[in-house]
Design an enzyme around this catalytic site. Sequence first.
Site, mmCIF file in Angstrom:
data_model
loop_
_atom_site.group_PDB
_atom_site.id
_atom_site.type_symbol
_atom_site.label_atom_id
_atom_site.label_comp_id
_atom_site.label_asym_id
_atom_site.label_seq_id
_atom_site.Cartn_x
_atom_site.Cartn_y
_atom_site.Cartn_z
ATOM 1 N N HIS A 107 -6.415 1.220 4.300
ATOM 2 C CA HIS A 107 -5.743 0.799 3.061
ATOM 3 C C HIS A 107 -5.650 -0.730 3.029
ATOM 4 O O HIS A 107 -5.973 -1.372 2.024
ATOM 5 C CB HIS A 107 -4.333 1.397 2.978
ATOM 6 C CG HIS A 107 -4.317 2.857 2.615
ATOM 7 N ND1 HIS A 107 -3.260 3.689 2.910
ATOM 8 C CD2 HIS A 107 -5.230 3.631 1.968
ATOM 9 C CE1 HIS A 107 -3.511 4.909 2.454
ATOM 10 N NE2 HIS A 107 -4.702 4.907 1.883
ATOM 11 N N ASP A 128 -17.697 13.025 -16.796
ATOM 12 C CA ASP A 128 -17.450 12.109 -17.923
ATOM 13 C C ASP A 128 -15.966 11.776 -18.076
ATOM 14 O O ASP A 128 -15.524 11.313 -19.116
ATOM 15 C CB ASP A 128 -18.015 12.708 -19.220
ATOM 16 C CG ASP A 128 -17.459 14.103 -19.480
ATOM 17 O OD1 ASP A 128 -16.545 14.506 -18.733
ATOM 18 O OD2 ASP A 128 -17.943 14.764 -20.417
ATOM 19 N N THR A 138 -17.836 14.114 -4.070
ATOM 20 C CA THR A 138 -18.627 15.289 -4.470
ATOM 21 C C THR A 138 -19.020 15.230 -5.948
ATOM 22 O O THR A 138 -18.301 14.683 -6.775
ATOM 23 C CB THR A 138 -17.840 16.590 -4.197
ATOM 24 O OG1 THR A 138 -16.579 16.487 -4.839
ATOM 25 C CG2 THR A 138 -17.635 16.827 -2.716
ATOM 26 N N THR A 148 -7.380 14.044 3.293
ATOM 27 C CA THR A 148 -6.500 13.228 4.138
ATOM 28 C C THR A 148 -6.074 11.948 3.408
ATOM 29 O O THR A 148 -6.800 11.453 2.536
ATOM 30 C CB THR A 148 -7.219 12.773 5.439
ATOM 31 O OG1 THR A 148 -8.445 12.131 5.077
ATOM 32 C CG2 THR A 148 -7.513 13.926 6.362
ATOM 33 N N ILE A 149 -4.909 11.445 3.800
ATOM 34 C CA ILE A 149 -4.523 10.080 3.420
ATOM 35 C C ILE A 149 -5.209 9.173 4.445
ATOM 36 O O ILE A 149 -5.199 9.453 5.646
ATOM 37 C CB ILE A 149 -2.983 9.878 3.412
ATOM 38 C CG1 ILE A 149 -2.612 8.423 3.079
ATOM 39 C CG2 ILE A 149 -2.326 10.318 4.716
ATOM 40 C CD1 ILE A 149 -1.093 8.190 2.884
ATOM 41 N N SER A 150 -5.838 8.104 3.964
ATOM 42 C CA SER A 150 -6.562 7.202 4.869
ATOM 43 C C SER A 150 -5.601 6.520 5.843
ATOM 44 O O SER A 150 -4.396 6.426 5.590
ATOM 45 C CB SER A 150 -7.294 6.115 4.071
ATOM 46 O OG SER A 150 -8.188 6.700 3.161
HETATM 47 N N1 SAH Z 1 -7.188 6.844 -0.849
HETATM 48 C C1 SAH Z 1 -6.784 8.227 -0.688
HETATM 49 C C2 SAH Z 1 -7.931 8.937 -0.008
HETATM 50 C C3 SAH Z 1 -7.945 10.418 -0.177
HETATM 51 S S1 SAH Z 1 -9.369 11.200 0.560
HETATM 52 C C4 SAH Z 1 -5.531 8.252 0.180
HETATM 53 O O1 SAH Z 1 -5.444 7.434 1.094
HETATM 54 O O2 SAH Z 1 -4.670 9.098 -0.035
HETATM 55 C C5 SAH Z 1 -10.559 11.089 -0.755
HETATM 56 C C6 SAH Z 1 -10.241 11.892 -1.978
HETATM 57 O O3 SAH Z 1 -11.380 11.815 -2.852
HETATM 58 C C7 SAH Z 1 -9.997 13.372 -1.745
HETATM 59 O O4 SAH Z 1 -8.691 13.686 -2.125
HETATM 60 C C8 SAH Z 1 -11.041 14.074 -2.646
HETATM 61 O O5 SAH Z 1 -10.529 15.230 -3.282
HETATM 62 C C9 SAH Z 1 -11.400 12.978 -3.645
HETATM 63 N N2 SAH Z 1 -12.723 13.095 -4.276
HETATM 64 C C10 SAH Z 1 -13.908 13.365 -3.668
HETATM 65 N N3 SAH Z 1 -14.930 13.341 -4.561
HETATM 66 C C11 SAH Z 1 -14.367 13.033 -5.772
HETATM 67 C C12 SAH Z 1 -14.895 12.851 -7.077
HETATM 68 N N4 SAH Z 1 -16.216 12.972 -7.315
HETATM 69 N N5 SAH Z 1 -14.049 12.518 -8.101
HETATM 70 C C13 SAH Z 1 -12.708 12.411 -7.855
HETATM 71 N N6 SAH Z 1 -12.142 12.586 -6.627
HETATM 72 C C14 SAH Z 1 -12.948 12.876 -5.589
#
Ligand code: SAH
Length: 223
Positions: free
Chosen positions: A64, A145, A217, A57-59
Amino acid sequence: MRTQGQLVERLKSSGVVKHADVERAMRECDRKHYVDSGIPAAYAYQDSPLPIGYHETISAPHMHATCLELLREHLTEGAHVLDVGSGSGYLAAAMGVMVGDTGKVVGIEKHPELVEQSIGNVRHDHPELLDDGVVELRAGNVLGDALDGEEPFDAIHVGAAASSLPDVLVKKLAPGGRMVIPVGSQWDYQVMQCIDKDEGGKVHKHDLMYVRYVPLTEPGEVW
Ligand code: SAH
């Protein structure tokens, strides 16, 4: 609300947007370019998260704005910034507006397809940020990395919830820098933490508010 301007006015009147630099960045980045193209335009300006595909999702705009306010003293001209889980690209673009031509925002996102989508979003809204190299969006897992050798960062925004504060990110923070990161269980609310590294390298943490984010993750972990 039917326009980005009305959305920002609402965030100002509710006290979420406080400072002119944050207001300008949010006015200049129009959320309609960052939401899924299948979503009716009117939804783009509601203060709620929206799906962007790939179960992400977009927050919500107030999150933001809150994160921009928390980081604003570190989002100055020329700052080096990291946006973890850059998703739609909205926040990376807004931070790019704040750090200006001499700054650099690296957005890292684990879904390569979302990275392509987010580059398209920023291209519609602010192509110069990509062309001038102020915003760079790339695929990778921040806990792997992917960013080795690119630290330190003056500001780090983490848009996904870590089960505990990742040392790998604390290490990437510059002395004098700040990170905002949701920390806690993926099955519950998390706490938004503010991590400040002082000039001597000492780390100070404080808890800000309860939030609900998708999980950050590990490499290879499927959510
Ligand atoms: N600030 C973004 C938030 C997207 S939701 C917005 O407002 O559009 C969070 C995002 O984190 C997801 O798209 C997910 O795929 C990503 N994410 C989760 N774990 C991650 C990781 N370990 N490394 C990179 N991206 C990750």
